[in-house]
Structures are given as structure tokens and as C-alpha cells.
Scaffold this motif. Structure first.
Motif, PDB file in Angstrom:
ATOM      1  N   ASN A   1      15.737  -8.741   7.580  1.00 36.79           N
ATOM      2  CA  ASN A   1      15.218  -7.394   7.372  1.00 36.79           C
ATOM      3  C   ASN A   1      14.014  -7.213   8.282  1.00 36.79           C
ATOM      4  O   ASN A   1      13.052  -7.963   8.189  1.00 36.79           O
ATOM      5  N   ARG A   2      14.086  -6.256   9.181  1.00 36.73           N
ATOM      6  CA  ARG A   2      12.965  -5.990  10.091  1.00 36.73           C
ATOM      7  C   ARG A   2      11.948  -5.123   9.359  1.00 36.73           C
ATOM      8  O   ARG A   2      12.207  -3.980   9.036  1.00 36.73           O
ATOM      9  N   LEU A   3      10.785  -5.690   9.092  1.00 34.17           N
ATOM     10  CA  LEU A   3       9.763  -5.019   8.285  1.00 34.17           C
ATOM     11  C   LEU A   3       8.841  -4.192   9.163  1.00 34.17           C
ATOM     12  O   LEU A   3       8.333  -4.678  10.164  1.00 34.17           O
ATOM     13  N   LEU A   4       8.609  -2.939   8.739  1.00 35.66           N
ATOM     14  CA  LEU A   4       7.776  -2.033   9.516  1.00 35.66           C
ATOM     15  C   LEU A   4       6.437  -1.741   8.850  1.00 35.66           C
ATOM     16  O   LEU A   4       5.609  -1.058   9.409  1.00 35.66           O
ATOM     17  N   ALA A   5       6.237  -2.249   7.629  1.00 35.27           N
ATOM     18  CA  ALA A   5       4.994  -1.962   6.896  1.00 35.27           C
ATOM     19  C   ALA A   5       4.400  -3.266   6.385  1.00 35.27           C
ATOM     20  O   ALA A   5       5.010  -4.316   6.484  1.00 35.27           O
ATOM     21  N   GLY A   6       3.179  -3.211   5.812  1.00 37.40           N
ATOM     22  CA  GLY A   6       2.568  -4.396   5.219  1.00 37.40           C
ATOM     23  C   GLY A   6       3.291  -4.743   3.932  1.00 37.40           C
ATOM     24  O   GLY A   6       3.610  -3.865   3.150  1.00 37.40           O
ATOM     25  N   PHE A   7       3.553  -6.015   3.699  1.00 39.31           N
ATOM     26  CA  PHE A   7       4.331  -6.409   2.537  1.00 39.31           C
ATOM     27  C   PHE A   7       3.679  -7.551   1.789  1.00 39.31           C
ATOM     28  O   PHE A   7       2.926  -8.339   2.344  1.00 39.31           O
ATOM     29  N   CYS A   8       4.018  -7.659   0.495  1.00 41.37           N
ATOM     30  CA  CYS A   8       3.636  -8.827  -0.304  1.00 41.37           C
ATOM     31  C   CYS A   8       4.400 -10.026   0.238  1.00 41.37           C
ATOM     32  O   CYS A   8       5.415  -9.892   0.888  1.00 41.37           O
ATOM     33  N   ARG A   9       3.890 -11.205  -0.050  1.00 40.10           N
ATOM     34  CA  ARG A   9       4.601 -12.423   0.312  1.00 40.10           C
ATOM     35  C   ARG A   9       4.697 -13.307  -0.922  1.00 40.10           C
ATOM     36  O   ARG A   9       3.833 -13.274  -1.782  1.00 40.10           O
ATOM     37  N   CYS A  10       5.742 -14.106  -0.954  1.00 39.36           N
ATOM     38  CA  CYS A  10       5.896 -14.983  -2.116  1.00 39.36           C
ATOM     39  C   CYS A  10       4.813 -16.045  -2.113  1.00 39.36           C
ATOM     40  O   CYS A  10       4.350 -16.487  -1.071  1.00 39.36           O
ATOM     41  N   ALA A  11       4.423 -16.458  -3.305  1.00 43.30           N
ATOM     42  CA  ALA A  11       3.380 -17.467  -3.434  1.00 43.30           C
ATOM     43  C   ALA A  11       3.956 -18.872  -3.352  1.00 43.30           C
ATOM     44  O   ALA A  11       3.316 -19.777  -2.863  1.00 43.30           O
ATOM     45  N   SER A  12       5.162 -19.046  -3.831  1.00 50.92           N
ATOM     46  CA  SER A  12       5.807 -20.351  -3.731  1.00 50.92           C
ATOM     47  C   SER A  12       7.304 -20.169  -3.930  1.00 50.92           C
ATOM     48  O   SER A  12       7.751 -19.209  -4.542  1.00 50.92           O
ATOM     49  N   SER A  13       8.063 -21.085  -3.400  1.00 53.85           N
ATOM     50  CA  SER A  13       9.511 -21.071  -3.582  1.00 53.85           C
ATOM     51  C   SER A  13      10.029 -22.472  -3.321  1.00 53.85           C
ATOM     52  O   SER A  13       9.260 -23.401  -3.158  1.00 53.85           O
ATOM     53  N   PHE A  14      11.320 -22.620  -3.267  1.00 55.67           N
ATOM     54  CA  PHE A  14      11.930 -23.930  -3.115  1.00 55.67           C
ATOM     55  C   PHE A  14      12.730 -24.006  -1.820  1.00 55.67           C
ATOM     56  O   PHE A  14      13.266 -23.014  -1.356  1.00 55.67           O
ATOM     57  N   SER A  15      12.830 -25.198  -1.261  1.00 50.81           N
ATOM     58  CA  SER A  15      13.649 -25.374  -0.062  1.00 50.81           C
ATOM     59  C   SER A  15      15.114 -25.561  -0.436  1.00 50.81           C
ATOM     60  O   SER A  15      15.997 -25.411   0.396  1.00 50.81           O
ATOM     61  N   GLN A  16      15.383 -25.855  -1.727  1.00 51.38           N
ATOM     62  CA  GLN A  16      16.754 -26.059  -2.173  1.00 51.38           C
ATOM     63  C   GLN A  16      16.853 -25.716  -3.650  1.00 51.38           C
ATOM     64  O   GLN A  16      15.954 -26.038  -4.433  1.00 51.38           O
TER      65      GLN A  16
ATOM     66  N   SER B   1       0.858  -1.189   0.000  1.00 48.74           N
ATOM     67  CA  SER B   1       0.000   0.000   0.000  1.00 48.74           C
ATOM     68  C   SER B   1       0.891   1.234   0.000  1.00 48.74           C
ATOM     69  O   SER B   1       2.097   1.155   0.255  1.00 48.74           O
ATOM     70  N   GLU B   2       0.311   2.391  -0.314  1.00 49.15           N
ATOM     71  CA  GLU B   2       1.095   3.620  -0.432  1.00 49.15           C
ATOM     72  C   GLU B   2       1.850   3.920   0.849  1.00 49.15           C
ATOM     73  O   GLU B   2       1.348   3.729   1.946  1.00 49.15           O
ATOM     74  N   GLY B   3       3.075   4.376   0.664  1.00 51.50           N
ATOM     75  CA  GLY B   3       3.936   4.691   1.793  1.00 51.50           C
ATOM     76  C   GLY B   3       5.302   4.073   1.595  1.00 51.50           C
ATOM     77  O   GLY B   3       5.593   3.469   0.568  1.00 51.50           O
ATOM     78  N   SER B   4       6.149   4.260   2.594  1.00 49.19           N
ATOM     79  CA  SER B   4       7.486   3.688   2.515  1.00 49.19           C
ATOM     80  C   SER B   4       7.967   3.330   3.910  1.00 49.19           C
ATOM     81  O   SER B   4       7.376   3.725   4.913  1.00 49.19           O
ATOM     82  N   SER B   5       9.030   2.584   3.953  1.00 56.18           N
ATOM     83  CA  SER B   5       9.581   2.131   5.220  1.00 56.18           C
ATOM     84  C   SER B   5      11.097   2.090   5.096  1.00 56.18           C
ATOM     85  O   SER B   5      11.626   1.560   4.124  1.00 56.18           O
ATOM     86  N   GLU B   6      11.807   2.669   6.058  1.00 54.32           N
ATOM     87  CA  GLU B   6      13.263   2.572   6.074  1.00 54.32           C
ATOM     88  C   GLU B   6      13.632   1.480   7.058  1.00 54.32           C
ATOM     89  O   GLU B   6      13.342   1.568   8.249  1.00 54.32           O
ATOM     90  N   ASP B   7      14.232   0.428   6.558  1.00 52.85           N
ATOM     91  CA  ASP B   7      14.539  -0.746   7.362  1.00 52.85           C
ATOM     92  C   ASP B   7      16.026  -1.028   7.363  1.00 52.85           C
ATOM     93  O   ASP B   7      16.778  -0.489   6.561  1.00 52.85           O
ATOM     94  N   GLU B   8      16.440  -1.917   8.251  1.00 55.57           N
ATOM     95  CA  GLU B   8      17.831  -2.359   8.331  1.00 55.57           C
ATOM     96  C   GLU B   8      17.928  -3.740   7.686  1.00 55.57           C
ATOM     97  O   GLU B   8      17.238  -4.669   8.089  1.00 55.57           O
ATOM     98  N   LEU B   9      18.770  -3.860   6.665  1.00 55.26           N
ATOM     99  CA  LEU B   9      19.024  -5.135   6.005  1.00 55.26           C
ATOM    100  C   LEU B   9      20.340  -5.676   6.555  1.00 55.26           C
ATOM    101  O   LEU B   9      21.357  -4.979   6.526  1.00 55.26           O
ATOM    102  N   GLU B  10      20.313  -6.895   7.070  1.00 62.34           N
ATOM    103  CA  GLU B  10      21.515  -7.492   7.645  1.00 62.34           C
ATOM    104  C   GLU B  10      21.797  -8.837   6.986  1.00 62.34           C
ATOM    105  O   GLU B  10      20.878  -9.595   6.689  1.00 62.34           O
TER     106      GLU B  10
END
Length: 124
Positions: A64-79, A11-20
Motif C-alpha cells: 500500500n503506497r501511503l500518502l499521509a502520516g500514519f500510525c505504526r505498530c508497536a510490536s509484532s511477530f516474524s512468524q 491526523s485529520e484528513g484522508s488519503s486514497e491509496d492503492e492496495l495491492e
């Protein structure tokens, strides 16, 4: 690893987060990222301040500590395997004060980061 793909706010807006980036339990890279809503994009590649070399057999985490609502992946792989390099993704648990570990609710197909960029060098 020169970059990480992260989900953008849904949704509209932004978030400044820490990526580690962690190697085992040690933080080896930390940087601020600005995640901004974009109606045409669900995720974006963020270049790391410096490429992170990968050591065979070592466990790495992207946090990454998320501070806003985010999309999520629908599928991915364990390897996944790329050019004889195999990467295994683990269900992540984090320390919960003195209690032990806490389940973050992430699985291989829900709540994890979108992906990353690899640069594979071969030596003869």
C-alpha cells in the motif's frame, strides 16, 4: 485471505491509496482504499474485492503506497501459526530502478501493515 487491516492517518484528513496483493512478483489483486482519520480508531479492516486463496510455499506481499502520516505498530511477530498453518514475515526490499534493491526501512515491528484476515478451510 478476505481482508487486510491497514493503519489510518494519525491526523485529520484522508488519503486514497492503492492496495495491492502480490503472489511472488505478480500483482493478483489491486483496489483503491480510502484511509480516513478517526480519533477512536488506529486501524481498519478493508475487505478485498475477492478472497485471495493462499498456496503453500508461495510468497505473498501486501503493498500500500501511503500518502499521509500514519500510525505504526508497536510490536509484532516474524512468524505466526494458526491451525497448523505457519506464516513467516520477511523484511521487504523493493526494486530501485537499475541499482538493485532498496531497503524500505520496515522491520517486524516498525512500518508494516497492521494485519490481515484469514479464512481457513479444511478438507477431509
Amino acid at each position: 485471505m478476505p481482508g487486510v487491516y491497514l493503519f489510518l492517518p494519525i491526523s485529520e484528513g484522508s488519503s486514497e491509496d492503492e492496495l495491492e496483493i502480490l503472489e511472488g512478483t505478480k500483482i493478483i489483486n489491486s483496489q483503491k482504499v480510502q484511509l480516513c482519520y478517526n480519533a477512536r480508531l488506529h486501524h481498519r479492516l478493508f475487505s478485498l474485492d475477492r478472497p485471495i486463496p493462499q498456496i503453500c510455499g508461495q510468497e505473498y506481499s501486501i503493498r500500500n503506497r501511503l500518502l499521509a502520516g500514519f500510525c505504526r505498530c508497536a510490536s509484532s511477530f516474524s512468524q505466526i501459526s494458526i491451525h497448523n498453518v505457519t506464516l513467516t514475515f520477511l523484511k521487504f526490499k523493493v526494486p530501485a530502478s537499475d541499482v538493485g534493491t532498496s531497503d524500505t526501512g520496515t522491520t517486524f515491528n516498525c512500518g508494516q501493515f497492521y494485519g490481515f484476515e484469514l479464512s481457513i478451510e479444511t478438507f477431509d
